[in-house]
Design a protein around this motif. Structure first.
Motif, PDB file in Angstrom:
ATOM      1  N   ASP A   1      43.479  25.998  32.253  1.00 41.16           N
ATOM      2  CA  ASP A   1      43.349  27.461  32.251  1.00 41.16           C
ATOM      3  C   ASP A   1      43.240  28.063  33.639  1.00 41.16           C
ATOM      4  O   ASP A   1      43.683  29.189  33.868  1.00 41.16           O
ATOM      5  N   VAL A   2      42.635  27.342  34.565  1.00 41.07           N
ATOM      6  CA  VAL A   2      42.403  27.890  35.906  1.00 41.07           C
ATOM      7  C   VAL A   2      43.489  27.434  36.886  1.00 41.07           C
ATOM      8  O   VAL A   2      44.140  28.249  37.532  1.00 41.07           O
TER       9      VAL A   2
ATOM     10  N   GLU B   1      40.381  36.031  40.006  1.00 40.03           N
ATOM     11  CA  GLU B   1      40.654  35.995  38.572  1.00 40.03           C
ATOM     12  C   GLU B   1      39.766  35.024  37.805  1.00 40.03           C
ATOM     13  O   GLU B   1      39.530  35.212  36.615  1.00 40.03           O
ATOM     14  N   HIS B   2      39.292  33.972  38.474  1.00 40.18           N
ATOM     15  CA  HIS B   2      38.571  32.917  37.751  1.00 40.18           C
ATOM     16  C   HIS B   2      37.184  32.623  38.305  1.00 40.18           C
ATOM     17  O   HIS B   2      36.491  31.754  37.776  1.00 40.18           O
TER      18      HIS B   2
END
Length: 132
Positions: free
Chosen positions: A23-24, A96-97
């Motif tokens: 996901d990252v 974003e993460h």
């Protein structure tokens, strides 16, 4: 001549590692095979699904956790990943993460490098060549 098929990264939590690396970072799941507790859990680059696999291996062996801790304490990444643009990738990961940037992008000889925390007990180096 042998070929590199797998490369292990020892992680403290396979599920958390799977989320981070897919996901990252953007890798894709290749294998998720139950093995009576730990899993045979591999990811690959999305543009090379049949290429080298990164094995997200449990850090259960007694020697692994002290080794990982010593590397982190000394600021040494366990592995490195090439990206197109280190500055842009670090910005994306942190914004974003919420990824922890241990060392912001900096020139290092012929490449630019940065170091991030993978949330699973490791530091990772990101790098790009000057043409990037």
């Amino acid at each position: 001549m042998p070929a590199i098929s797998y490369c292990s990264v020892f992680v403290d939590d396979q599920e958390k590692a799977l989320r981070f690396y897919t996901d990252v970072l953007g890798f894709v799941l290749k294998h998720d095979v139950p093995m009576g507790g730990p899993r045979w859990l591999t990811v690959t680059a999305p543009d090379d699904p049949d290429g080298t696999q990164l094995l997200l291996e449990p850090d259960e062996h007694p020697a692994v956790r002290p080794f990982k801790a010593a590397l982190v304490e000394d600021g040494i990444p366990c592995t490195a990943f090439e990206v197109d643009d280190v500055h842009a990738e670090v910005q994306r990961l942190s914004t974003e993460h919420g990824v922890t940037v241990v060392q912001p992008p900096a020139p290092a000889g012929p490449v630019t490098i940065a170091v991030i925390d993978d949330t699973c007990g490791n530091l990772l180096q990101l790098f790009c060549s000057p043409a990037s």
